[in-house]
Design a protein around this motif. Structure first.
Motif, PDB file in Angstrom:
ATOM      1  N   ALA A 389       4.927   0.163   8.697  1.00 27.87           N
ATOM      2  CA  ALA A 389       5.287   0.728   7.393  1.00 27.87           C
ATOM      3  C   ALA A 389       6.712   1.255   7.494  1.00 27.87           C
ATOM      4  O   ALA A 389       7.026   2.033   8.398  1.00 27.87           O
ATOM      5  CB  ALA A 389       4.330   1.844   6.995  1.00 27.87           C
ATOM      6  N   GLU A 390       7.567   0.836   6.577  1.00 27.39           N
ATOM      7  CA  GLU A 390       8.965   1.247   6.581  1.00 27.39           C
ATOM      8  C   GLU A 390       9.172   2.331   5.521  1.00 27.39           C
ATOM      9  O   GLU A 390       8.879   2.115   4.343  1.00 27.39           O
ATOM     10  CB  GLU A 390       9.881   0.060   6.288  1.00 27.39           C
ATOM     11  N   LEU A 391       9.702   3.483   5.952  1.00 28.15           N
ATOM     12  CA  LEU A 391       9.969   4.598   5.049  1.00 28.15           C
ATOM     13  C   LEU A 391      11.450   4.629   4.710  1.00 28.15           C
ATOM     14  O   LEU A 391      12.307   4.533   5.607  1.00 28.15           O
ATOM     15  CB  LEU A 391       9.559   5.922   5.698  1.00 28.15           C
ATOM     16  N   ALA A 392      11.755   4.765   3.430  1.00 30.11           N
ATOM     17  CA  ALA A 392      13.154   4.806   2.981  1.00 30.11           C
ATOM     18  C   ALA A 392      13.696   6.216   3.166  1.00 30.11           C
ATOM     19  O   ALA A 392      13.881   6.973   2.220  1.00 30.11           O
ATOM     20  CB  ALA A 392      13.250   4.364   1.524  1.00 30.11           C
ATOM     21  N   ILE A 393      13.966   6.573   4.435  1.00 32.38           N
ATOM     22  CA  ILE A 393      14.475   7.894   4.782  1.00 32.38           C
ATOM     23  C   ILE A 393      15.686   7.705   5.680  1.00 32.38           C
ATOM     24  O   ILE A 393      15.646   6.920   6.634  1.00 32.38           O
ATOM     25  CB  ILE A 393      13.418   8.736   5.517  1.00 32.38           C
ATOM     26  N   THR A 399      10.443   3.792  10.866  1.00 32.23           N
ATOM     27  CA  THR A 399       9.307   2.887  11.020  1.00 32.23           C
ATOM     28  C   THR A 399       8.078   3.682  11.398  1.00 32.23           C
ATOM     29  O   THR A 399       8.097   4.438  12.378  1.00 32.23           O
ATOM     30  CB  THR A 399       9.594   1.818  12.087  1.00 32.23           C
ATOM     31  N   GLY A 400       7.032   3.527  10.614  1.00 36.14           N
ATOM     32  CA  GLY A 400       5.769   4.179  10.900  1.00 36.14           C
ATOM     33  C   GLY A 400       4.684   3.160  11.127  1.00 36.14           C
ATOM     34  O   GLY A 400       4.927   1.945  11.203  1.00 36.14           O
ATOM     35  N   GLN A 401       3.469   3.665  11.232  1.00 33.57           N
ATOM     36  CA  GLN A 401       2.315   2.809  11.486  1.00 33.57           C
ATOM     37  C   GLN A 401       1.150   3.272  10.628  1.00 33.57           C
ATOM     38  O   GLN A 401       0.907   4.473  10.494  1.00 33.57           O
ATOM     39  CB  GLN A 401       1.944   2.845  12.965  1.00 33.57           C
ATOM     40  N   ILE A 402       0.441   2.319  10.040  1.00 34.85           N
ATOM     41  CA  ILE A 402      -0.714   2.661   9.218  1.00 34.85           C
ATOM     42  C   ILE A 402      -1.809   3.227  10.122  1.00 34.85           C
ATOM     43  O   ILE A 402      -2.281   2.548  11.043  1.00 34.85           O
ATOM     44  CB  ILE A 402      -1.228   1.438   8.448  1.00 34.85           C
ATOM     45  N   GLN A 403      -2.199   4.468   9.864  1.00 32.57           N
ATOM     46  CA  GLN A 403      -3.193   5.147  10.693  1.00 32.57           C
ATOM     47  C   GLN A 403      -4.596   5.058  10.108  1.00 32.57           C
ATOM     48  O   GLN A 403      -5.576   4.878  10.835  1.00 32.57           O
ATOM     49  CB  GLN A 403      -2.810   6.627  10.860  1.00 32.57           C
ATOM     50  N   GLU A 404      -4.684   5.164   8.797  1.00 34.18           N
ATOM     51  CA  GLU A 404      -6.002   5.183   8.166  1.00 34.18           C
ATOM     52  C   GLU A 404      -5.890   4.642   6.749  1.00 34.18           C
ATOM     53  O   GLU A 404      -4.957   4.961   6.020  1.00 34.18           O
ATOM     54  CB  GLU A 404      -6.555   6.612   8.143  1.00 34.18           C
ATOM     55  N   ILE A 405      -6.836   3.795   6.404  1.00 34.84           N
ATOM     56  CA  ILE A 405      -6.931   3.259   5.047  1.00 34.84           C
ATOM     57  C   ILE A 405      -8.158   3.871   4.401  1.00 34.84           C
ATOM     58  O   ILE A 405      -9.217   3.943   5.016  1.00 34.84           O
ATOM     59  CB  ILE A 405      -7.029   1.728   5.060  1.00 34.84           C
ATOM     60  N   CYS A 406      -8.006   4.336   3.187  1.00 35.39           N
ATOM     61  CA  CYS A 406      -9.039   5.140   2.537  1.00 35.39           C
ATOM     62  C   CYS A 406     -10.417   4.488   2.593  1.00 35.39           C
ATOM     63  O   CYS A 406     -10.554   3.282   2.402  1.00 35.39           O
ATOM     64  CB  CYS A 406      -8.643   5.404   1.092  1.00 35.39           C
ATOM     65  N   PRO A 407     -11.450   5.274   2.831  1.00 37.38           N
ATOM     66  CA  PRO A 407     -12.806   4.732   2.938  1.00 37.38           C
ATOM     67  C   PRO A 407     -13.255   4.036   1.668  1.00 37.38           C
ATOM     68  O   PRO A 407     -13.974   3.045   1.729  1.00 37.38           O
ATOM     69  CB  PRO A 407     -13.662   5.983   3.229  1.00 37.38           C
ATOM     70  N   GLN A 408     -12.836   4.537   0.499  1.00 36.15           N
ATOM     71  CA  GLN A 408     -13.300   3.918  -0.730  1.00 36.15           C
ATOM     72  C   GLN A 408     -12.795   2.497  -0.873  1.00 36.15           C
ATOM     73  O   GLN A 408     -13.416   1.680  -1.549  1.00 36.15           O
ATOM     74  CB  GLN A 408     -12.905   4.732  -1.969  1.00 36.15           C
ATOM     75  N   ALA A 409     -11.654   2.157  -0.202  1.00 36.50           N
ATOM     76  CA  ALA A 409     -11.185   0.776  -0.237  1.00 36.50           C
ATOM     77  C   ALA A 409     -12.159  -0.126   0.503  1.00 36.50           C
ATOM     78  O   ALA A 409     -12.488  -1.226   0.065  1.00 36.50           O
ATOM     79  CB  ALA A 409      -9.802   0.671   0.381  1.00 36.50           C
ATOM     80  N   GLU A 410     -12.653   0.336   1.675  1.00 31.97           N
ATOM     81  CA  GLU A 410     -13.603  -0.452   2.437  1.00 31.97           C
ATOM     82  C   GLU A 410     -14.916  -0.599   1.682  1.00 31.97           C
ATOM     83  O   GLU A 410     -15.545  -1.653   1.684  1.00 31.97           O
ATOM     84  CB  GLU A 410     -13.822   0.200   3.796  1.00 31.97           C
ATOM     85  N   GLU A 411     -15.339   0.474   1.018  1.00 34.90           N
ATOM     86  CA  GLU A 411     -16.562   0.393   0.234  1.00 34.90           C
ATOM     87  C   GLU A 411     -16.396  -0.585  -0.916  1.00 34.90           C
ATOM     88  O   GLU A 411     -17.308  -1.345  -1.245  1.00 34.90           O
ATOM     89  CB  GLU A 411     -16.923   1.776  -0.297  1.00 34.90           C
ATOM     90  N   GLY A 412     -15.212  -0.570  -1.540  1.00 34.85           N
ATOM     91  CA  GLY A 412     -14.966  -1.499  -2.632  1.00 34.85           C
ATOM     92  C   GLY A 412     -14.987  -2.936  -2.158  1.00 34.85           C
ATOM     93  O   GLY A 412     -15.529  -3.818  -2.812  1.00 34.85           O
ATOM     94  N   LEU A 413     -14.425  -3.180  -0.956  1.00 29.25           N
ATOM     95  CA  LEU A 413     -14.451  -4.528  -0.416  1.00 29.25           C
ATOM     96  C   LEU A 413     -15.878  -4.977  -0.134  1.00 29.25           C
ATOM     97  O   LEU A 413     -16.278  -6.087  -0.439  1.00 29.25           O
ATOM     98  CB  LEU A 413     -13.629  -4.569   0.883  1.00 29.25           C
ATOM     99  N   ALA A 414     -16.672  -4.079   0.464  1.00 31.57           N
ATOM    100  CA  ALA A 414     -18.040  -4.439   0.814  1.00 31.57           C
ATOM    101  C   ALA A 414     -18.872  -4.700  -0.428  1.00 31.57           C
ATOM    102  O   ALA A 414     -19.747  -5.563  -0.438  1.00 31.57           O
ATOM    103  CB  ALA A 414     -18.663  -3.323   1.647  1.00 31.57           C
TER     104      ALA A 414
END
Length: 547
Positions: A389-393, A399-414
């Motif tokens: 993940a690139e931050l405009a700072i 440069t960062g790294q995705i640590q966690e993707i919201c649980p509701q996204a996974e539930e929506g996919l399932a």
């Protein structure tokens, strides 16, 4: 009456002045020079005529102007007048031509762009209570500065002359700890002090013992403060009295031991039965006295142990603040030396914003920054934990790294319900580089990479891909180059089945094809009038008239 037009072509005079009077008329002068006057009724000498007009040159200009006007009128009339054949030719519908684009060999990158909030992680409030035995919690020193980093074992505030320590721990201190205390909070204290290099005793013991008390005492002394209770004279006096009592009991026991030994000897040395009976009675009494002295010594020793336990260093309530993830950063300071914590404290963390409310004595946050982006569920479905993940700072960004993707996204996919909602994506930044953390708090643009193809991947515009009746992807490839002004129906093409890959930048990666493809081949992206041209997906587009 004479006609105004003379047959000779002479132009009659028109009001050129007063008519001369005949000679001899009173008041009328004679002509100058003595010339005879004109005959009455005779015409004056001609002053113009056709010859004079042509000789003046005006006729040439008039004819030139007339010629130009006539030429313009003829040209305009020629533009308006068309024969039926010309009209049919100009209004005929041109044949449909192919609109094409070149296959390219390059890398494409698919991204999700969003706005992200940057805060220092996990803010907590420090609102110390009054130390035991103190009426009012008044700040007397050790006030930190905003931006300072607080380490484990450091004093965060001095309240009524007593230090408030910061120690690592999962749950807050909820009581004073000392002799008789036992539980997980004691185990947490022991682990925290051991992490500071102090001898805190058995790491698995949940009981507050002398070793742990001595470690607490060392914590205070290392910070330059007297240990709690060390200045209490009554505790020291109680220990001295208990020790004296033990000494007295031991001496009495020793004397009783000697008395019993003497009595037993008297029994042994008795000359007769009556004397021996009397000596035996004395020996029994001496034995009872010794047993009593033994019990006195035991009780004195127990009293001494109690006095000494009472003199152990304790940890008063409010003397320690347990927090996770040390070191931490001081975000806010709401007190100064002389502040009454009873009036300054009492704040809490807002459950919606995660920010401290008004009234905190000190607010600590994690030393690391916390980046949270808001994305749609359909976009979250494309992301992966660990992705960049690139931050405009700053000038070069971070440069960062995705640590966690919201649980509701996974539930929506399932559940097959992706789309429409919003969820959080947490991003970590391990290295801040040259960026000042003080300048990072706020809302910034973040670009999260979904995927990138190889540098030599074949890509085609998205408009070039269609599907057959079975749902298989395909493209239409032009055989050779486009013929000039060639109708679409006459252009030779072939259909090539493909396996599409990454889609980004308006282009589709061709991962596999039924036939050979190469960069520069023309693919059909549409059909239109011959001569039309478009630009699709960044690739050059051609039309039927651009061979």
């Amino acid at each position: 009456m004479t006609s105004p037009f003379d047959p000779t072509g002479a132009i009659p005079p028109t009001n050129l002045g007063p008519t001369p009077s005949p000679p001899g008329t009173p008041g009328t002068p004679s002509p100058p020079g003595g010339q005879p006057p004109e005959r009455p009724g005779a015409a004056p000498p001609p002053t113009g005529g056709p010859g004079a007009w042509w000789r003046s040159g005006k006729a040439v200009w008039v004819l030139a102007i007339v010629a130009v006007v006539a030429l313009g009128a003829g040209f305009a009339l020629g533009r308006l007048v068309r024969s039926p054949a010309e009209l049919a030719s100009e209004t005929a519908v041109p044949p449909d031509g192919l609109i094409t684009a070149r296959i390219e060999a390059r890398a494409i990158t698919s991204t999700v762009v969003a706005r992200a909030d940057i805060v220092f992680s996990d803010p907590i409030q420090i609102n110390p209570s009054a130390p035991e035995g103190v009426g009012a919690p008044v700040v007397t020193g050790q006030v930190p500065e905003v931006g300072a980093v607080v380490e484990a074992g450091q004093v965060i505030l001095e309240v009524s002359g007593s230090p408030v320590f910061i120690l690592p721990g999962a749950f807050p201190a909820y009581r004073a700890m000392g002799p008789g205390s036992s539980g997980p909070d004691v185990l947490q204290l022991r682990a925290a002090l051991a992490a500071l290099g102090l001898n805190a005793g058995n790491a698995e013991s949940k009981t507050y013992d002398l070793t742990l008390a001595n470690a607490v005492k060392a914590l205070y002394e290392n910070a330059g403060y007297p240990a709690p209770g060390s200045e209490d004279a009554s505790r020291a006096a109680a220990v001295r009295d208990a020790r004296d009592a033990v000494t007295d009991a031991q001496e009495a026991r020793d004397q009783a031991t000697k008395d019993l030994a003497a009595a037993n000897k008297a029994v042994a040395d008795a000359p007769d039965a009556e004397t021996k009976e009397q000596a035996q009675t004395a020996a029994d009494a001496a034995r009872s006295a010794l047993a009593q002295m033994e019990r006195s010594v035991t009780r004195a020793q127990e009293a001494l142990a109690d006095a000494e336990r009472a003199a152990w260093t304790t940890l008063p309530m409010g003397a320690v603040v347990f927090v996770t993830d040390l070191p931490r950063r001081v975000d806010q300071v709401g007190v100064a030396v002389g502040s009454d914590l009873a009036n300054a404290g009492g704040g809490s963390i807002d459950p919606y914003t995660g920010q401290p409310t008004e009234g905190a004595a000190v607010v600590l946050s994690g030393a690391d920054i916390q980046v949270t982006a808001q994305v749609g569920l359909d976009e979250a479905a494309l992301l992966e934990v660990g992705g960049p993940a690139e931050l405009a700072i700053g000038a070069e960004g971070l440069t960062g790294q995705i640590q966690e993707i919201c649980p509701q996204a996974e539930e929506g996919l399932a559940g097959g319900e992706v789309g429409g909602g919003q969820c959080e994506v947490k991003i970590t930044v391990a290295d801040l580089g040259q960026v000042n953390p003080e300048e990072m708090v706020g809302n910034v643009l973040v670009t999260m990479v979904v995927g990138t193809t190889s540098a030599d991947s074949l890509v085609v515009p998205l408009a070039a891909v269609s599907a057959d009746t079975a749902g298989n992807a395909r493209i239409e490839v032009v055989e050779g180059e486009l013929a000039h002004d060639q109708a679409a129906a006459d252009q030779p093409t072939r259909t090539v089945g493909i396996v599409p890959g990454l889609t980004a930048e308006g282009m589709v990666e061709v991962k596999q094809a039924d036939a050979d493809l190469k960069a520069g081949d023309l693919v059909v992206i549409g059909r239109g009038a011959a001569g039309a041209a478009q630009t699709a997906g960044g690739g050059a587009a051609d039309a039927a008239d651009e061979g």
